[in-house]
Design a protein around this motif. Structure first.
Motif, PDB file in Angstrom:
ATOM      1  N   THR A   1     -12.937  -0.475   3.630  1.00 14.81           N
ATOM      2  CA  THR A   1     -12.506   0.672   4.433  1.00 14.81           C
ATOM      3  C   THR A   1     -12.312   0.231   5.884  1.00 14.81           C
ATOM      4  O   THR A   1     -11.307   0.556   6.521  1.00 14.81           O
ATOM      5  CB  THR A   1     -13.523   1.824   4.345  1.00 14.81           C
ATOM      6  OG1 THR A   1     -13.769   2.118   2.970  1.00 14.81           O
ATOM      7  CG2 THR A   1     -12.985   3.079   5.024  1.00 14.81           C
TER       8      THR A   1
ATOM      9  N   LEU B   1      -9.099  -2.106   5.985  1.00 13.56           N
ATOM     10  CA  LEU B   1      -7.804  -1.422   5.835  1.00 13.56           C
ATOM     11  C   LEU B   1      -7.517  -0.529   7.041  1.00 13.56           C
ATOM     12  O   LEU B   1      -6.384  -0.452   7.508  1.00 13.56           O
ATOM     13  CB  LEU B   1      -7.727  -0.631   4.525  1.00 13.56           C
ATOM     14  CG  LEU B   1      -7.721  -1.454   3.235  1.00 13.56           C
ATOM     15  CD1 LEU B   1      -7.302  -0.570   2.057  1.00 13.56           C
ATOM     16  CD2 LEU B   1      -6.810  -2.676   3.307  1.00 13.56           C
TER      17      LEU B   1
ATOM     18  N   CYS C   1      -2.301   8.900   1.950  1.00  7.95           N
ATOM     19  CA  CYS C   1      -3.085   9.578   2.989  1.00  7.95           C
ATOM     20  C   CYS C   1      -2.152  10.219   4.005  1.00  7.95           C
ATOM     21  O   CYS C   1      -2.583  11.090   4.765  1.00  7.95           O
ATOM     22  CB  CYS C   1      -4.057   8.617   3.661  1.00  7.95           C
ATOM     23  SG  CYS C   1      -3.250   7.157   4.298  1.00  7.95           S
TER      24      CYS C   1
ATOM     25  N   MET D   1       1.058   4.880   0.823  1.00 13.50           N
ATOM     26  CA  MET D   1       0.203   5.587   1.767  1.00 13.50           C
ATOM     27  C   MET D   1       0.148   7.090   1.504  1.00 13.50           C
ATOM     28  O   MET D   1       0.655   7.895   2.291  1.00 13.50           O
ATOM     29  CB  MET D   1       0.683   5.308   3.191  1.00 13.50           C
ATOM     30  CG  MET D   1       0.724   3.836   3.552  1.00 13.50           C
ATOM     31  SD  MET D   1      -0.831   2.946   3.315  1.00 13.50           S
ATOM     32  CE  MET D   1      -1.779   3.619   4.664  1.00 13.50           C
TER      33      MET D   1
ATOM     34  N   ILE E   1      -3.168   4.165  -1.851  1.00  8.77           N
ATOM     35  CA  ILE E   1      -4.105   4.684  -0.847  1.00  8.77           C
ATOM     36  C   ILE E   1      -4.097   6.198  -1.017  1.00  8.77           C
ATOM     37  O   ILE E   1      -3.128   6.867  -0.689  1.00  8.77           O
ATOM     38  CB  ILE E   1      -3.671   4.259   0.568  1.00  8.77           C
ATOM     39  CG1 ILE E   1      -3.700   2.734   0.701  1.00  8.77           C
ATOM     40  CG2 ILE E   1      -4.552   4.924   1.625  1.00  8.77           C
ATOM     41  CD1 ILE E   1      -5.068   2.109   0.553  1.00  8.77           C
TER      42      ILE E   1
ATOM     43  N   VAL F   1      -7.910   5.513   6.368  1.00  2.04           N
ATOM     44  CA  VAL F   1      -8.003   5.589   4.909  1.00  2.04           C
ATOM     45  C   VAL F   1      -9.425   5.923   4.451  1.00  2.04           C
ATOM     46  O   VAL F   1     -10.406   5.425   4.997  1.00  2.04           O
ATOM     47  CB  VAL F   1      -7.517   4.294   4.213  1.00  2.04           C
ATOM     48  CG1 VAL F   1      -6.120   3.917   4.673  1.00  2.04           C
ATOM     49  CG2 VAL F   1      -8.467   3.144   4.444  1.00  2.04           C
TER      50      VAL F   1
ATOM     51  N   PHE G   1       0.842  -1.200   0.000  1.00  4.36           N
ATOM     52  CA  PHE G   1       0.000   0.000   0.000  1.00  4.36           C
ATOM     53  C   PHE G   1       0.877   1.249   0.000  1.00  4.36           C
ATOM     54  O   PHE G   1       1.701   1.428   0.907  1.00  4.36           O
ATOM     55  CB  PHE G   1      -0.903   0.014   1.235  1.00  4.36           C
ATOM     56  CG  PHE G   1      -1.875  -1.142   1.293  1.00  4.36           C
ATOM     57  CD1 PHE G   1      -3.087  -1.069   0.630  1.00  4.36           C
ATOM     58  CD2 PHE G   1      -1.556  -2.304   1.985  1.00  4.36           C
ATOM     59  CE1 PHE G   1      -3.980  -2.135   0.669  1.00  4.36           C
ATOM     60  CE2 PHE G   1      -2.435  -3.375   2.033  1.00  4.36           C
ATOM     61  CZ  PHE G   1      -3.653  -3.294   1.368  1.00  4.36           C
TER      62      PHE G   1
ATOM     63  N   SER H   1     -10.057   5.212  -1.274  1.00  6.35           N
ATOM     64  CA  SER H   1      -8.799   4.471  -1.305  1.00  6.35           C
ATOM     65  C   SER H   1      -9.017   2.977  -1.181  1.00  6.35           C
ATOM     66  O   SER H   1      -8.379   2.174  -1.853  1.00  6.35           O
ATOM     67  CB  SER H   1      -7.922   4.862  -0.116  1.00  6.35           C
ATOM     68  OG  SER H   1      -7.738   6.228  -0.032  1.00  6.35           O
ATOM     69  N   ALA H   2      -9.908   2.625  -0.253  1.00  8.52           N
ATOM     70  CA  ALA H   2     -10.099   1.217   0.086  1.00  8.52           C
ATOM     71  C   ALA H   2     -10.841   0.478  -1.024  1.00  8.52           C
ATOM     72  O   ALA H   2     -10.678  -0.731  -1.205  1.00  8.52           O
ATOM     73  CB  ALA H   2     -10.877   1.109   1.392  1.00  8.52           C
TER      74      ALA H   2
END
Lengths: 333, 333
Positions: B267, B270, B46, B44, B306, B278, B42, B282-283
């Motif tokens: 969601t 994750l 975020c 990231m 993500i 997240v 992943f 994204s999920a």
């Protein structure tokens, strides 16, 4: 009675566990710092193995035992929370079978997580039955029982997170905040912090609705709650602190009792600002941080230990029931 | 019509923005990998500035403009999402005033966040009015308008996240998954990935309830939705892709339309497994990842972008309405 821990225990713990645990990041929120006018640092133990600092103490307790004795046939504990997963994880890593006694009311998420690390979950009717059965099982030879907090090596292991903090942050830290359940984390943090930076204040936080440690500090003796307290901060639902953790808890520089609404408020804000899935138990300290900051006349640098990120679905639903994000955190009303 | 972007644009973008943006971490979940029997990585974003990949494109568009022209008197955009915050953040960093046009129905969290980066939020009655007013304002000289996705430098900026991925991961990646709203991110990722690793598949994901890109791929022309779609994945509520993003979207190796329930399921999982906050957008990709993995006969290494972690309170409440954590993710039923 065992002796309380000292700084050398924490240093030894670091040496034993550092090849196994993660050096977790320290995060900040520039917006939060801007709003408060102080610098808040977060030690992200929710990004530790098993999603909680508990991996440190569990691994240290087992490794310390193995330094002087043959591997046990089995390691057992009683826990329905993060310590259960930490024991399961450490045993899996060291290839030692593990049995975790839980009361059957424990959430399926926690049972599944513990099993996913390879441990056997032994379901008991009640928490009391779980405690009795684990005590009975611990009397068998070749079986090692590791309790969740009242154990020298567990406390010393938890304290290693502050060694990482002072290794990474080269500027003075005015105060360290951590939640207090059984007191393993805050005792270890207290010992490590006072050895490395005696002028740094170490503060605890607890829900108003589970304030056995605050009562114990006031009365000068360990107070036992009768029933499991009703708080969203499920990491600090312990009925009492331990005889090994209480001496450090009595020396803390401050202790804050936090209402449930504040716990939800800060859980929402820390999830929102840090983009991390922090447990209510972790976010709770921020309510104490604000009370502390309001009394300060100079800008402070505060370290908050984010203890874990294992949250059941129903807890997430409770956390987000009301909208707290509309009201920005500020020191003045 | 402007030309579509190429790999050199992405490389130039990286040079322009790397001193400003964060090199975000790549995370994994050992439990998820164990359950699926494949390796999921992943990226990231975020944890990027403003909590979303959008910081990359916004910063690149402004820096690219400044290479050949004097700083504009003001930068403007129309957005009620992550692009608004990204423009506000980049302008604050480069000391250029910013006006963000939003319809007044946008959440107060998003307005506050945009303001907290120093931008002026101009509230309009409707999204249409916001678009008209920003177009009008853009006609003034010395004012630079930066759209959220249909812009070469924005697309190239978003693509830089894949340069970081291939710089860090030295093993072959079988597939890259990203959500598709206006298509800026996935177009940039497509160009960067195919240049660095032509055999890696690049796949998109979109909510069933906002499937304008999937319809556009099927029909070979850009389909415009009439009304703002009703999906929890608010990062991909755009009414259509752009003429600059569509050529890349047409070349994708796969495209998945995801039901709302699957978006909430992933969601929750994750957030739970990665301990990161997240966004549903994204999920969502994970639902496509599972369909893809079920068709594979060898273990795959998959990279999931993500995209962000900015979630309104009411969205969190919807995400956690049902308990999805009781059912562990698996490939077989």
């Amino acid at each position: 009675m065992q002796l309380s821990i000292n700084f050398r225990d924490v240093v030894s713990a670091k040496r034993r566990i550092e090849q196994h645990i993660k050096k977790t990041p320290i995060m900040t929120s520039s917006r939060l710092n801007h709003w408060l006018g102080h610098e808040i640092l977060f030690k992200m133990e929710c990004l530790q193995h098993v999603g909680a600092f508990k991996a440190r103490g569990a691994m240290n307790a087992i490794q310390s035992y193995l330094e002087s004795q043959e591997p046990p046939k089995k390691i057992i504990t009683v826990s329905s929370g993060n310590h259960a997963q930490a024991i399961a994880w450490a045993c899996d890593r060291l290839r030692i079978p593990a049995d975790v006694y839980m009361d059957k009311a424990a959430s399926s998420v926690k049972k599944n997580a513990t099993r996913s690390y390879g441990a056997t979950v032994i379901e008991c009717e009640t928490r009391l039955e779980a405690q009795e059965r684990v005590a009975e099982a611990a009397e068998t030879s070749d079986i090692l029982m590791i309790p969740p907090y009242n154990h020298r090596d567990v406390i010393a292991g938890q304290g290693t997170c502050m060694l990482e903090v002072f290794d990474e942050i080269n500027q003075p830290i005015d105060a360290v905040f951590a939640p207090c359940g059984g007191g393993g984390l805050i005792s270890g943090c207290y010992v490590a912090t006072k050895a490395l930076s005696p002028e740094t204040k170490v503060m605890g936080a607890e829900p108003v609705q589970a304030n056995d440690a605050a009562q114990s500090i006031r009365l000068g003796r360990i107070v036992h709650l009768k029933d499991t307290p009703n708080t969203i901060a499920d990491g600090v639902k312990t009925l009492s602190v331990g005889d090994l953790t209480f001496p450090q808890i009595q020396q803390l520089d401050g202790f804050y009792e936090v209402p449930e609404d504040d716990i939800c408020y800060w859980t929402q804000w820390l999830q929102h600002l840090l983009k991390v899935h922090v447990e209510p138990t972790s976010a709770m300290s921020m309510s104490g941080v604000l009370v502390y900051l309001k009394a300060q006349s100079t800008p402070q640098r505060v370290m908050v230990v984010i203890t874990g990120g294992n949250i059941a679905s129903e807890t997430m639903l409770k956390i987000w029931q009301d909208d707290h994000l509309a009201e920005v955190p500020r020191l003045s009303e």
